[in-house]
Write a protein that holds these residues in place. Structure first.
Motif, PDB file in Angstrom:
ATOM      1  N   PRO A 228       0.814  -1.222   0.000  1.00  0.00           N
ATOM      2  CA  PRO A 228       0.000   0.000   0.000  1.00  0.00           C
ATOM      3  C   PRO A 228       0.846   1.270   0.000  1.00  0.00           C
ATOM      4  O   PRO A 228       0.463   2.284  -0.594  1.00  0.00           O
ATOM      5  CB  PRO A 228      -0.812  -0.100   1.291  1.00  0.00           C
ATOM      6  N   ASN A 229       2.007   1.212   0.651  1.00  0.00           N
ATOM      7  CA  ASN A 229       2.867   2.388   0.685  1.00  0.00           C
ATOM      8  C   ASN A 229       3.444   2.718  -0.687  1.00  0.00           C
ATOM      9  O   ASN A 229       3.684   3.877  -1.002  1.00  0.00           O
ATOM     10  CB  ASN A 229       3.982   2.203   1.719  1.00  0.00           C
ATOM     11  N   ILE A 230       3.651   1.702  -1.513  1.00  0.00           N
ATOM     12  CA  ILE A 230       4.104   1.949  -2.884  1.00  0.00           C
ATOM     13  C   ILE A 230       3.011   2.691  -3.654  1.00  0.00           C
ATOM     14  O   ILE A 230       3.279   3.674  -4.345  1.00  0.00           O
ATOM     15  CB  ILE A 230       4.493   0.624  -3.577  1.00  0.00           C
ATOM     16  N   PHE A 231       1.774   2.228  -3.516  1.00  0.00           N
ATOM     17  CA  PHE A 231       0.658   2.921  -4.167  1.00  0.00           C
ATOM     18  C   PHE A 231       0.474   4.330  -3.605  1.00  0.00           C
ATOM     19  O   PHE A 231       0.099   5.251  -4.325  1.00  0.00           O
ATOM     20  CB  PHE A 231      -0.647   2.122  -4.016  1.00  0.00           C
TER      21      PHE A 231
ATOM     22  N   TRP B 143      -6.149   1.300   4.315  1.00  0.00           N
ATOM     23  CA  TRP B 143      -5.639   1.773   3.025  1.00  0.00           C
ATOM     24  C   TRP B 143      -6.723   1.766   1.953  1.00  0.00           C
ATOM     25  O   TRP B 143      -6.791   2.675   1.131  1.00  0.00           O
ATOM     26  CB  TRP B 143      -4.436   0.942   2.573  1.00  0.00           C
ATOM     27  N   ILE B 144      -7.533   0.743   1.937  1.00  0.00           N
ATOM     28  CA  ILE B 144      -8.627   0.699   0.961  1.00  0.00           C
ATOM     29  C   ILE B 144      -9.517   1.919   1.147  1.00  0.00           C
ATOM     30  O   ILE B 144      -9.885   2.594   0.181  1.00  0.00           O
ATOM     31  CB  ILE B 144      -9.426  -0.621   1.089  1.00  0.00           C
ATOM     32  N   ARG B 145      -9.853   2.198   2.398  1.00  0.00           N
ATOM     33  CA  ARG B 145     -10.692   3.370   2.680  1.00  0.00           C
ATOM     34  C   ARG B 145      -9.989   4.657   2.234  1.00  0.00           C
ATOM     35  O   ARG B 145     -10.605   5.530   1.634  1.00  0.00           O
ATOM     36  CB  ARG B 145     -11.015   3.435   4.174  1.00  0.00           C
ATOM     37  N   TYR B 146      -8.682   4.775   2.501  1.00  0.00           N
ATOM     38  CA  TYR B 146      -7.935   5.972   2.099  1.00  0.00           C
ATOM     39  C   TYR B 146      -7.935   6.115   0.578  1.00  0.00           C
ATOM     40  O   TYR B 146      -8.211   7.189   0.047  1.00  0.00           O
ATOM     41  CB  TYR B 146      -6.497   5.938   2.624  1.00  0.00           C
ATOM     42  N   PHE B 147      -7.622   5.045  -0.149  1.00  0.00           N
ATOM     43  CA  PHE B 147      -7.530   5.127  -1.609  1.00  0.00           C
ATOM     44  C   PHE B 147      -8.877   5.427  -2.252  1.00  0.00           C
ATOM     45  O   PHE B 147      -8.920   5.974  -3.353  1.00  0.00           O
ATOM     46  CB  PHE B 147      -6.915   3.855  -2.197  1.00  0.00           C
TER      47      PHE B 147
ATOM     48  N   SER C  91     -11.019   7.457  -0.808  1.00  0.00           N
ATOM     49  CA  SER C  91     -11.408   8.772  -0.299  1.00  0.00           C
ATOM     50  C   SER C  91     -10.940   9.873  -1.256  1.00  0.00           C
ATOM     51  O   SER C  91     -10.370   9.597  -2.316  1.00  0.00           O
ATOM     52  CB  SER C  91     -10.784   9.000   1.083  1.00  0.00           C
ATOM     53  N   GLU C  92     -11.133  11.104  -0.823  1.00  0.00           N
ATOM     54  CA  GLU C  92     -10.656  12.253  -1.607  1.00  0.00           C
ATOM     55  C   GLU C  92      -9.155  12.477  -1.426  1.00  0.00           C
ATOM     56  O   GLU C  92      -8.582  13.372  -2.027  1.00  0.00           O
ATOM     57  CB  GLU C  92     -11.439  13.504  -1.206  1.00  0.00           C
ATOM     58  N   LYS C  93      -8.527  11.671  -0.579  1.00  0.00           N
ATOM     59  CA  LYS C  93      -7.079  11.720  -0.325  1.00  0.00           C
ATOM     60  C   LYS C  93      -6.644  13.067   0.255  1.00  0.00           C
ATOM     61  O   LYS C  93      -5.695  13.686  -0.202  1.00  0.00           O
ATOM     62  CB  LYS C  93      -6.292  11.352  -1.572  1.00  0.00           C
ATOM     63  N   THR C  94      -7.343  13.460   1.301  1.00  0.00           N
ATOM     64  CA  THR C  94      -6.962  14.676   2.017  1.00  0.00           C
ATOM     65  C   THR C  94      -6.095  14.291   3.208  1.00  0.00           C
ATOM     66  O   THR C  94      -5.991  13.103   3.562  1.00  0.00           O
ATOM     67  CB  THR C  94      -8.210  15.426   2.533  1.00  0.00           C
ATOM     68  N   MET C  95      -5.488  15.277   3.844  1.00  0.00           N
ATOM     69  CA  MET C  95      -4.700  15.015   5.052  1.00  0.00           C
ATOM     70  C   MET C  95      -5.592  14.428   6.138  1.00  0.00           C
ATOM     71  O   MET C  95      -5.163  13.552   6.882  1.00  0.00           O
ATOM     72  CB  MET C  95      -4.028  16.303   5.528  1.00  0.00           C
ATOM     73  N   LYS C  96      -6.819  14.897   6.226  1.00  0.00           N
ATOM     74  CA  LYS C  96      -7.755  14.370   7.219  1.00  0.00           C
ATOM     75  C   LYS C  96      -8.003  12.884   6.966  1.00  0.00           C
ATOM     76  O   LYS C  96      -8.050  12.088   7.907  1.00  0.00           O
ATOM     77  CB  LYS C  96      -9.064  15.150   7.187  1.00  0.00           C
ATOM     78  N   ASP C  97      -8.155  12.501   5.700  1.00  0.00           N
ATOM     79  CA  ASP C  97      -8.341  11.087   5.359  1.00  0.00           C
ATOM     80  C   ASP C  97      -7.113  10.269   5.755  1.00  0.00           C
ATOM     81  O   ASP C  97      -7.226   9.160   6.279  1.00  0.00           O
ATOM     82  CB  ASP C  97      -8.588  10.920   3.860  1.00  0.00           C
ATOM     83  N   PHE C  98      -5.933  10.817   5.486  1.00  0.00           N
ATOM     84  CA  PHE C  98      -4.684  10.093   5.729  1.00  0.00           C
ATOM     85  C   PHE C  98      -4.430   9.868   7.219  1.00  0.00           C
ATOM     86  O   PHE C  98      -3.913   8.836   7.614  1.00  0.00           O
ATOM     87  CB  PHE C  98      -3.516  10.844   5.090  1.00  0.00           C
ATOM     88  N   TYR C  99      -4.783  10.828   8.053  1.00  0.00           N
ATOM     89  CA  TYR C  99      -4.526  10.719   9.486  1.00  0.00           C
ATOM     90  C   TYR C  99      -5.765  10.331  10.274  1.00  0.00           C
ATOM     91  O   TYR C  99      -5.859  10.588  11.467  1.00  0.00           O
ATOM     92  CB  TYR C  99      -3.914  12.025  10.007  1.00  0.00           C
ATOM     93  N   SER C 100      -6.693   9.684   9.616  1.00  0.00           N
ATOM     94  CA  SER C 100      -7.950   9.299  10.258  1.00  0.00           C
ATOM     95  C   SER C 100      -7.769   8.093  11.170  1.00  0.00           C
ATOM     96  O   SER C 100      -6.765   7.383  11.118  1.00  0.00           O
ATOM     97  CB  SER C 100      -8.994   8.993   9.191  1.00  0.00           C
ATOM     98  N   SER C 101      -8.796   7.874  11.988  1.00  0.00           N
ATOM     99  CA  SER C 101      -8.818   6.693  12.841  1.00  0.00           C
ATOM    100  C   SER C 101      -9.631   5.599  12.142  1.00  0.00           C
ATOM    101  O   SER C 101     -10.325   5.855  11.173  1.00  0.00           O
ATOM    102  CB  SER C 101      -9.425   7.039  14.203  1.00  0.00           C
ATOM    103  N   LEU C 102      -9.500   4.399  12.675  1.00  0.00           N
ATOM    104  CA  LEU C 102     -10.284   3.265  12.168  1.00  0.00           C
ATOM    105  C   LEU C 102     -10.722   2.454  13.379  1.00  0.00           C
ATOM    106  O   LEU C 102      -9.866   2.032  14.176  1.00  0.00           O
ATOM    107  CB  LEU C 102      -9.445   2.402  11.219  1.00  0.00           C
TER     108      LEU C 102
END
Length: 157
Positions: free
Chosen positions: A19-22, A89-93, A95-106
């Motif tokens: 996922p980090n490569i993507f 990661w699936i949820r992040y990819f 999403s709209e790929k904002t900083m809020k999405d990236f640092y979200s909780s699960l």
């Protein structure tokens, strides 16, 4: 602790790396603004932890699957955390790929993209009764989770 190749460590590292490569092609908007503010000491901890965890996860056969025992629950829990990391990661990819999405909780886990894999590798160290991996993960966690928490805090300001 027993030297030898760990296929479980390899699987965990693949689950971490792919996922980090993507992500390199799907970084959040404005990410560059936050990277320049990273705490250099936390960055040193993160980088050292990454190298140590990567090496140690591969060179000890203690992390491979053993006959069923109560210790197997540590491995199962670690694997569940890695699956949740993939869900993050699936949820992040998607999403709209904002900083809020990236640092979200699960599921209530704060900064899930950092916390879930660090926790999983910690539990892998517990399962393998490998103090070296546990220490390496602690070093990684201080840096990686610390950096992510700082970025999230910047978002809230």
């Amino acid at each position: 602790m027993h030297f030898g190749f760990s296929y479980v460590g390899l699987i965990f590292l693949i689950m971490l790396t792919v996922p980090n490569i993507f992500w390199t092609k799907n970084q959040p908007k404005d990410y560059e603004r936050y990277v320049v503010n990273e705490n250099k000491i936390l960055l040193i901890f993160e980088r050292a932890g990454e190298v140590l965890v990567t090496c140690l996860a591969l060179i000890f056969s203690d992390f491979n699957i053993h006959p069923w025992s109560a210790w197997t629950l540590w491995l199962i829990t670690a694997a569940v955390l890695m699956v949740l990391y993939e869900v993050y990661w699936i949820r992040y990819f998607r999403s709209e790929k904002t900083m809020k999405d990236f640092y979200s909780s699960l599921l209530g886990v704060p900064v899930a993209g950092a916390t879930l894999p660090v926790s999983a590798f910690f539990l892998l160290g517990v399962y393998g009764k490998n103090i070296l991996l546990i220490i390496a993960v602690a070093i990684l966690g201080i840096g990686h989770i610390g950096i992510h928490l700082n970025h999230r805090k910047e978002l809230l300001l």
